[in-house]
Design an enzyme around this catalytic site. Sequence first.
Site, PDB file in Angstrom:
ATOM      1  N   ALA A 148       0.839  -1.208   0.000  1.00  0.00           N
ATOM      2  CA  ALA A 148       0.000   0.000   0.000  1.00  0.00           C
ATOM      3  C   ALA A 148       0.864   1.244   0.000  1.00  0.00           C
ATOM      4  O   ALA A 148       2.030   1.206   0.399  1.00  0.00           O
ATOM      5  CB  ALA A 148      -0.893   0.026   1.241  1.00  0.00           C
ATOM      6  N   TYR A 192      -5.734   8.526   2.591  1.00  0.00           N
ATOM      7  CA  TYR A 192      -5.179   7.221   2.960  1.00  0.00           C
ATOM      8  C   TYR A 192      -6.224   6.380   3.700  1.00  0.00           C
ATOM      9  O   TYR A 192      -6.522   5.243   3.311  1.00  0.00           O
ATOM     10  CB  TYR A 192      -3.933   7.445   3.838  1.00  0.00           C
ATOM     11  CG  TYR A 192      -3.451   6.211   4.528  1.00  0.00           C
ATOM     12  CD1 TYR A 192      -3.004   5.118   3.795  1.00  0.00           C
ATOM     13  CD2 TYR A 192      -3.438   6.131   5.929  1.00  0.00           C
ATOM     14  CE1 TYR A 192      -2.558   3.968   4.438  1.00  0.00           C
ATOM     15  CE2 TYR A 192      -2.994   4.998   6.570  1.00  0.00           C
ATOM     16  CZ  TYR A 192      -2.560   3.914   5.827  1.00  0.00           C
ATOM     17  OH  TYR A 192      -2.127   2.785   6.457  1.00  0.00           O
ATOM     18  N   PHE A 195      -2.678   1.635  14.552  1.00  0.00           N
ATOM     19  CA  PHE A 195      -2.081   2.955  14.346  1.00  0.00           C
ATOM     20  C   PHE A 195      -0.570   2.853  14.199  1.00  0.00           C
ATOM     21  O   PHE A 195      -0.061   2.538  13.159  1.00  0.00           O
ATOM     22  CB  PHE A 195      -2.404   3.900  15.508  1.00  0.00           C
ATOM     23  CG  PHE A 195      -3.815   4.387  15.534  1.00  0.00           C
ATOM     24  CD1 PHE A 195      -4.292   5.213  14.537  1.00  0.00           C
ATOM     25  CD2 PHE A 195      -4.657   4.041  16.564  1.00  0.00           C
ATOM     26  CE1 PHE A 195      -5.591   5.688  14.559  1.00  0.00           C
ATOM     27  CE2 PHE A 195      -5.957   4.509  16.599  1.00  0.00           C
ATOM     28  CZ  PHE A 195      -6.429   5.332  15.603  1.00  0.00           C
TER      29      PHE A 195
END
Length: 325
Positions: free
Chosen positions: A71, A137, A165
């Site tokens: 990604a 994102y 996170f």
Amino acid sequence: MRVLVTGGAGYVGSCCAAELISRGHEVVVLDDLSTGNRDGVPPEATFIEGDLISDSARALEGVDAVIHCAARSLVGESVEQPAEYWHGNVVSTLALLDAMREADVKNIVFSSTAATYGEPEQVPITEDMPTRPTNTYGATKLAIDMAITSYCVAYGFAATSLRYFNVAGAHLGFGENRVVETHLIPLVLQVAAGHREKIFVFGDDWPTTDGTCARDYIHVGDLADAHVLALESNAAGEHRIFNLGSGEGFSVQQVIDVCRTVTGHEIPAQVSPRRAGDPATLVASSEQAKSVLGWQPSRTDLTTVVEDAWEFLRALGDRAHSAHR
Ligand code: UDP
């Protein structure tokens, strides 16, 4: 199992690949090396340099399951260059999912993000909270989560998305080694190593205990463990979504202090303006992952996270020196 790890030359992907190999699985890595690097691919893995759109089909040959880490993942960049993110994340992932359908490989763990929740109304963040991403994102990762849900319902995919996170630390000799580094812990350690002059603290007037932002730092080894546990327990027709974190928030100031203690270096710091888009506090609740997956994070102590990251950075420096000799 023979597992395809997309993005297996990047930070999280390489640690997942190493974890799979350590548990006796076979690994194929598909990575276009746009942000990852070749040294990040465990030597035992079969490496295919290529992209998801052109090369998913051949990478899936003989494969039983997929861990999807490939990604684009920089929040600021995603706001400035959204096309790169919609194509690089969403269009590419649809190509992967369709190649999986074609190859009848339907078991997938998706490395998602807690940025899908946006600015939380309360912490810790649980899976039932609204998903209102505040940047491209997070929006692209949420779109992929939605696609995966419908592929589970209609095509019998067996899937888990993991939302987390701040990942840090190193695992089985693999760690953070980006060309462009923007994350707090590696940046602070680069100051300790003398590669940077100082660390800029983005704001000290936040509504937190010491005025600096608080984040939940999950050890990459615990994260890799969750990916493998999820893969091994996915069920056809079901899309499970789990948040992952250490359960505790640490402030930027606390991170710098721990880095000073671990490294024994002074680490000059300077307060600078707040960074756009930063919430004050982000902490994920991992209760679901613990109860359903049986996930037991074992490295929740920030000192352990920093020690492992520091050891990796120093080993990287030694390797670079011996390569130049
Ligand atoms: N941060 C900072 N200085 C830096 C990099 C980050 O003060 O040079 C802060 C940032 O504002 C955030 C925390 O450190 O509060 C973690 O940032 P990072 O970019 O590592 O991860 P994020 O929370 O954005 O995913």
